[in-house]
Scaffold this active site. Structure first.
Site, PDB file in Angstrom:
ATOM      1  CG  ASP A  72       4.792  -1.971  -3.772  1.00  0.00           C
ATOM      2  OD1 ASP A  72       5.497  -2.960  -4.058  1.00  0.00           O
ATOM      3  OD2 ASP A  72       3.599  -1.869  -4.104  1.00  0.00           O
ATOM      4  CD  GLU A 104       1.491   0.066  -6.839  1.00  0.00           C
ATOM      5  OE1 GLU A 104       0.783   0.144  -7.841  1.00  0.00           O
ATOM      6  OE2 GLU A 104       1.137  -0.484  -5.791  1.00  0.00           O
ATOM      7  CG  ASN A 108      -2.691  -1.310  -8.106  1.00  0.00           C
ATOM      8  OD1 ASN A 108      -1.592  -1.757  -7.756  1.00  0.00           O
ATOM      9  ND2 ASN A 108      -3.533  -0.775  -7.244  1.00  0.00           N
ATOM     10  CG  HIS A 109      -1.762   2.904  -7.064  1.00  0.00           C
ATOM     11  ND1 HIS A 109      -3.125   3.116  -7.049  1.00  0.00           N
ATOM     12  CD2 HIS A 109      -1.482   2.202  -5.943  1.00  0.00           C
ATOM     13  CE1 HIS A 109      -3.644   2.561  -5.965  1.00  0.00           C
ATOM     14  NE2 HIS A 109      -2.679   1.990  -5.272  1.00  0.00           N
ATOM     15  CG  HIS A 143       2.218  -1.857   0.323  1.00  0.00           C
ATOM     16  ND1 HIS A 143       1.914  -0.515   0.481  1.00  0.00           N
ATOM     17  CD2 HIS A 143       2.354  -2.041  -1.019  1.00  0.00           C
ATOM     18  CE1 HIS A 143       1.855   0.074  -0.701  1.00  0.00           C
ATOM     19  NE2 HIS A 143       2.114  -0.837  -1.633  1.00  0.00           N
TER      20      HIS A 143
END
Ligand SMILES: [Fe+2]
Ligand SMILES: [Fe+2]
Length: 283
Positions: A19, A50, A78-79, A187
């Site tokens: 990410d 994201e 999810n973002h 993360h």
């Protein structure tokens, strides 16, 4: 008769970048990717984007920035829909994918096949279901998603999930059927990168490309304050101690999709960029 060495399939190197968080993550990617491409002999680069825009979501501008930096395919999570301006972009741009198990009515698509120099990489993005909002179970959607990339020389699955159990289970479920299953979203890189017995490269979480001096990308004093006071507070992205976190997967030629010969973590501070590229690109 001369051996037809040139016709033997060769090993392919795929870099998957965890990410990318905010400007620190984007700068770090731009500073390190040219050197990594040369050092690791990369054929394909896939990155989870994201968190690319200010730490949450992605915009067309930032997606274009990642493509221009050398990313071939962007995966999400999810973002995905945080920024409204990216909604039409997700339908129009073939090489940015959102989880395949979102609703059909939501913008975008969950798979793509990227081609370069006669070789193809299929990419599937999935969302976990525990503590995540996804329309269908990842495990009942993945077979359809794999059919969409059938015939690709290599197939990589980004399983974007909170729960380690779901990611481990997806690795086992797809072992021997795809080149790699990589986990994203937490993360924090895990220490379990390995090639499973059936030949699929696997890691539970690749980690993030962003500021290690924060709390999974957020300025640490803000995150600590919220946890101490239970009161809402503005979150800003941290810039402190940025790192690139990725894995490099090398294929073992001989099947389609290819199976993996190796998977190795690539964990590098932005400061390890060569002086020239670092000075020019990390500002
Ligand atoms: Fe993330
Ligand atoms: Fe996420």
């Amino acid at each position: 008769m001369r051996p037809a060495a040139a016709s033997f399939p060769r090993v392919t190197a795929i870099l998957f970048v965890g990410d990318i968080v905010a400007s620190a993550g984007r700068r770090t990617l731009k500073a390190l990717l040219p050197g990594l491409r040369e050092e690791l002999g990369l054929d394909f680069v896939v990155a989870n984007g994201e968190n690319a825009a200010g730490g949450i979501g992605i915009t067309p501008k930032h997606a274009d920035e990642l493509f221009a930096a050398g990313v071939d395919v962007i995966t999400l999570g999810n973002h995905t829909y945080r920024h409204r301006e990216v909604w039409p972009y997700l339908d129009e741009q073939p090489f940015i994918v959102r989880p395949a198990n979102f609703m059909r009515t939501q913008p975008g698509h969950g798979t793509c096949v990227f081609e370069r120099d006669g070789a193809s990489l299929g990419v599937v993005n999935l969302s976990g279901n525990l503590f995540m909002q996804a329309a269908t179970p990842a495990f009942s959607t993945v077979d359809d998603a794999l059919r969409e990339v059938a015939g690709a020389d290599h197939v990589l699955v980004d399983m974007h999930a909170e729960a380690t159990s779901e990611k481990v289970a997806m690795g086992w479920f797809l072992d021997g059927r795809v080149t790699a299953v990589v986990g994203t979203h937490t993360h924090v890189p895990t220490a379990d990168a390995r090639v499973l017995p059936g030949g699929t490269a696997y890691i539970t979480d690749v980690g993030m490309t962003g500021a290690r001096g924060g709390v999974i990308g957020v300025r640490r004093e803000q995150s600590i304050a919220v946890m101490r006071t239970h009161m809402p507070m503005r979150y800003d992205s941290s810039d402190e101690d940025p790192w690139l976190m990725a894995v490099v997967i090398r294929s073992a030629p001989g099947s389609r999709p290819s199976l993996a010969a190796s998977i190795e973590p690539v964990l590098r501070p932005a400061s390890s960029a060569t002086n020239d590229s670092g000075r020019n690109q990390t500002r």
